[in-house]
Scaffold this active site. Structure first.
Site, PDB file in Angstrom:
ATOM      1  CG  ASP A  21      20.529  33.820  10.283  1.00 23.67           C
ATOM      2  OD1 ASP A  21      21.070  32.712   9.604  1.00 23.67           O
ATOM      3  OD2 ASP A  21      19.282  33.428  10.748  1.00 23.67           O
ATOM      4  CG  HIS A  38      29.265  29.797   5.145  1.00 22.41           C
ATOM      5  ND1 HIS A  38      28.369  30.592   5.776  1.00 22.41           N
ATOM      6  CD2 HIS A  38      29.165  28.699   5.355  1.00 22.41           C
ATOM      7  CE1 HIS A  38      27.607  29.863   6.587  1.00 22.41           C
ATOM      8  NE2 HIS A  38      28.267  28.595   6.259  1.00 22.41           N
ATOM      9  CG  LEU A 132      34.213  50.921   9.961  1.00 18.60           C
ATOM     10  CD1 LEU A 132      32.974  51.665  10.523  1.00 18.60           C
ATOM     11  CD2 LEU A 132      33.976  49.958   8.742  1.00 18.60           C
TER      12      LEU A 132
END
Ligand code: FPP
Length: 245
Positions: A21, A38, A132
């Site tokens: 955020d 972004h 991962l």
């Protein structure tokens, strides 16, 4: 400045989830459009994935786009979607080289066709990989997910496959988008907000919550290490007393 050496490698969380955020505020502070925030947020995503791989974290979940984010201005949604496509294009080779398996959680049927196509390709290319597991939440919300699981179980009851008395937590788990993935031990939220915003509500029942004021584009490897160190200093009791541990 913290470093990887400050982490106890024998007590790493298996699964870290992040609410990224603050991209908009980061851009505003610089007098730039939200899309610029972004774009820089995507760089922080790369740094986070790199440190997660370096540490040997098994699962990393990133909240990239919520169901509620569809209410944002059309232009911002478009810029986020095109950022997603361009990031997949530029990063898929490196994801494969680093043995990263991608998983998407969320209602992907609502995403533009171009995004769905890219996602399907990268899912296909990485599903056999064993390093991962990177879980990207897209058009995701926890209430949506729990509602969908409930519908499936209700249908199974109607068809006589499951008895109401047989419904338990395990069955619900099996119908969540995170089926087969251990619950996150650590949930990080950036930008100084103290909210969960409809993210993994069921799965974080016992997660440690870590909030930092850092805006997401400024989040880097050291920020991730700090969160892990904080996590390692906590006593996880799961309802027991300290003496019982
Ligand atoms: C929150 O900041 C961020 C988002 C809603 C989008 C997250 C997307 C990225 C980090 C980009 C790339 C992601 C991937 C997986 C490639 P905000 O816009 O809510 O910031 P604000 O609260 O300051 O307005």
């Amino acid at each position: 400045m913290v470093s990887v050496k400050d982490i106890d490698k024998s007590r790493l969380p298996k699964h870290v989830a992040i609410i990224m955020d603050g991209n908009g505020r980061w851009a505003r502070e610089r007098g730039m459009p939200r899309a610029y925030g972004h774009q820089n947020g995507a760089k922080a995503v790369r740094a986070t994935i790199e440190i997660a791989v370096e540490l040997g974290i098994e699962y990393l979940t990133l909240y990239a786009f919520s169901t509620e984010n569809w209410n944002r201005p059309k232009l911002e949604i478009e810029s986020l979607m095109s950022l997603l496509v361009s990031t997949i294009d530029s990063e898929s080779k490196s994801l494969i080289e680093n043995n990263i398996r991608i998983k998407i959680i969320g209602d992907t049927s609502t995403l533009p066709q171009s995004v769905q196509k890219k996602l399907n390709k990268v899912l296909e290319q990485t599903q056999h990989l064993t390093g991962l597991t990177l879980i990207v939440a897209l058009s995701y919300s926890s209430k949506w997910e729990i509602t969908e699981a409930t519908k499936i179980i209700a249908q199974q009851c109607l068809e006589g496959k499951v008895k109401a008395t047989e419904i338990n937590q395990e069955l619900l788990n099996q119908h969540l988008t995170t089926a087969g993935i251990p619950d996150p031990e650590l949930l990080i939220r950036t930008s100084g907000e103290f909210r969960i915003s409809n993210f993994l509500l069921w799965q974080i029942a016992y997660s440690e919550l870590y909030f930092t004021k850092t805006l997401w584009p400024d989040f880097n490897k050291a920020s991730f290490i700090e969160a892990i160190i904080d996590f390692q200093q906590r006593e996880r009791r799961f309802g027991k007393t300290s003496e019982q541990l």
